[in-house]
Design a protein around this motif. Structure first.
Motif, mmCIF file in Angstrom:
data_model
loop_
_atom_site.group_PDB
_atom_site.id
_atom_site.type_symbol
_atom_site.label_atom_id
_atom_site.label_comp_id
_atom_site.label_asym_id
_atom_site.label_seq_id
_atom_site.Cartn_x
_atom_site.Cartn_y
_atom_site.Cartn_z
ATOM 1 N N LEU A 96 0.818 -1.222 0.000
ATOM 2 C CA LEU A 96 0.000 0.000 0.000
ATOM 3 C C LEU A 96 0.848 1.266 0.000
ATOM 4 O O LEU A 96 0.512 2.239 -0.651
ATOM 5 N N VAL A 97 1.956 1.235 0.766
ATOM 6 C CA VAL A 97 2.744 2.471 0.891
ATOM 7 C C VAL A 97 3.884 2.576 -0.116
ATOM 8 O O VAL A 97 4.524 3.628 -0.206
ATOM 9 N N SER A 98 4.145 1.499 -0.876
ATOM 10 C CA SER A 98 5.306 1.568 -1.785
ATOM 11 C C SER A 98 5.082 0.925 -3.148
ATOM 12 O O SER A 98 5.984 0.947 -3.984
ATOM 13 N N ASN A 99 3.920 0.308 -3.337
ATOM 14 C CA ASN A 99 3.633 -0.455 -4.559
ATOM 15 C C ASN A 99 4.431 -1.750 -4.648
ATOM 16 O O ASN A 99 4.408 -2.402 -5.696
ATOM 17 N N ASP A 100 5.175 -2.101 -3.594
ATOM 18 C CA ASP A 100 6.002 -3.309 -3.673
ATOM 19 C C ASP A 100 6.000 -4.028 -2.318
ATOM 20 O O ASP A 100 6.606 -3.556 -1.363
ATOM 21 N N GLU A 101 5.299 -5.159 -2.261
ATOM 22 C CA GLU A 101 5.193 -5.917 -1.001
ATOM 23 C C GLU A 101 6.549 -6.337 -0.440
ATOM 24 O O GLU A 101 6.679 -6.597 0.748
ATOM 25 N N ASP A 102 7.527 -6.456 -1.329
ATOM 26 C CA ASP A 102 8.833 -6.969 -0.913
ATOM 27 C C ASP A 102 9.845 -5.868 -0.619
ATOM 28 O O ASP A 102 10.997 -6.162 -0.308
ATOM 29 N N ASP A 103 9.416 -4.613 -0.724
ATOM 30 C CA ASP A 103 10.340 -3.503 -0.504
ATOM 31 C C ASP A 103 10.570 -3.329 1.000
ATOM 32 O O ASP A 103 9.776 -2.696 1.701
ATOM 33 N N GLN A 104 11.663 -3.883 1.483
ATOM 34 C CA GLN A 104 11.923 -3.858 2.929
ATOM 35 C C GLN A 104 12.125 -2.424 3.439
ATOM 36 O O GLN A 104 11.879 -2.148 4.613
ATOM 37 N N ALA A 105 12.562 -1.530 2.552
ATOM 38 C CA ALA A 105 12.738 -0.127 2.950
ATOM 39 C C ALA A 105 11.405 0.520 3.319
ATOM 40 O O ALA A 105 11.370 1.537 4.014
ATOM 41 N N ALA A 106 10.322 -0.076 2.859
ATOM 42 C CA ALA A 106 8.991 0.473 3.147
ATOM 43 C C ALA A 106 8.448 -0.034 4.486
ATOM 44 O O ALA A 106 7.343 0.349 4.891
ATOM 45 N N THR A 107 9.214 -0.863 5.187
ATOM 46 C CA THR A 107 8.713 -1.481 6.420
ATOM 47 C C THR A 107 8.273 -0.474 7.487
ATOM 48 O O THR A 107 7.174 -0.613 8.039
ATOM 49 N N PRO A 108 9.086 0.571 7.800
ATOM 50 C CA PRO A 108 8.629 1.511 8.846
ATOM 51 C C PRO A 108 7.302 2.183 8.501
ATOM 52 O O PRO A 108 6.396 2.244 9.336
#
Ligand code: ATP
Ligand code: MG
Length: 171
Positions: free
Chosen positions: A44-56
């Motif tokens: 939802l916040v990055s368009n990429d479920e696997d984007d670990q940078a989007a975790t916070p």
């Protein structure tokens, strides 16, 4: 069949390494909107479920939605690894703030099984070392969960116990 009792007014944390079957378990036992998945929120916040940078950002949004649901009196399930004590602490706190009971359901699946499952998945490029680290965290967590404030801790060991589990909601 093993009945896992879950109070209707609760915040349920699934706890398990990547590949332990948390999302599969959630889909089998809980409603479509009851489960808040960290993967979905990363998407939802990055368009990429696997984007670990989007975790916070993903967890910030997930906790916000969890709070809204708890305020509305809706049982809520957190589908994230939750193997780290700091991650669990925030959710225990959130549950307390909303006068609901924090519950943990641990999927304790052998490392070799999780590694093999992840190797067969697309989009999960976690190597064995990631699973091993999470397993170490899980082992330490298993001893600590009761003291962290969880009102119920259900631990399912291995595939057979997971397959035999049912959820019983208690008023
Ligand atoms: P992640 O933390 O990476 O999201 P997860 O704990 O949510 O992992 P799942 O996505 O539910 O794990 O399962 C991982 C893989 O294992 C999937 O391909 C799923 O189909 C498979 N799987 C899950 N549970 C079982 C099971 N009981 N038997 C066989 N395969 C399973
Ligand atoms: Mg998952």
């Amino acid at each position: 069949m093993t009945a896992l009792t879950v109070p209707t007014m609760s915040l349920v944390l699934l706890v398990g390494t990547s590949g332990s079957g948390k999302s599969t378990f959630a889909a089998q036992h809980f409603g479509r909107f009851e489960t808040l998945s960290s993967d979905f929120f990363r998407g939802l916040v990055s368009n990429d479920e696997d984007d670990q940078a989007a975790t916070p950002a993903a967890f910030e949004a997930l906790k916000h939605v969890a709070a809204q649901r708890l305020r509305a009196g809706l049982l809520t399930v957190v589908d994230a690894t939750n193997v780290q004590a700091e991650a669990r602490r925030d959710f225990v706190q959130l549950a307390r703030e909303h006068d609901v009971l924090p519950v943990a359901i641990v999927l304790d699946v052998p490392e070799s099984v999780c590694i093999a499952r992840n190797a067969a998945r697309t989009g999960r490029d976690f190597g064995p070392e990631v699973i091993r680290r999470q397993q170490g965290q899980l082992r330490r967590g298993l001893k600590a969960l009761g003291k962290e404030g969880f009102r119920r801790v259900h631990v399912l060991h291995g595939e057979d116990e997971i397959a035999a589990a049912t959820i019983v909601r208690e008023p």
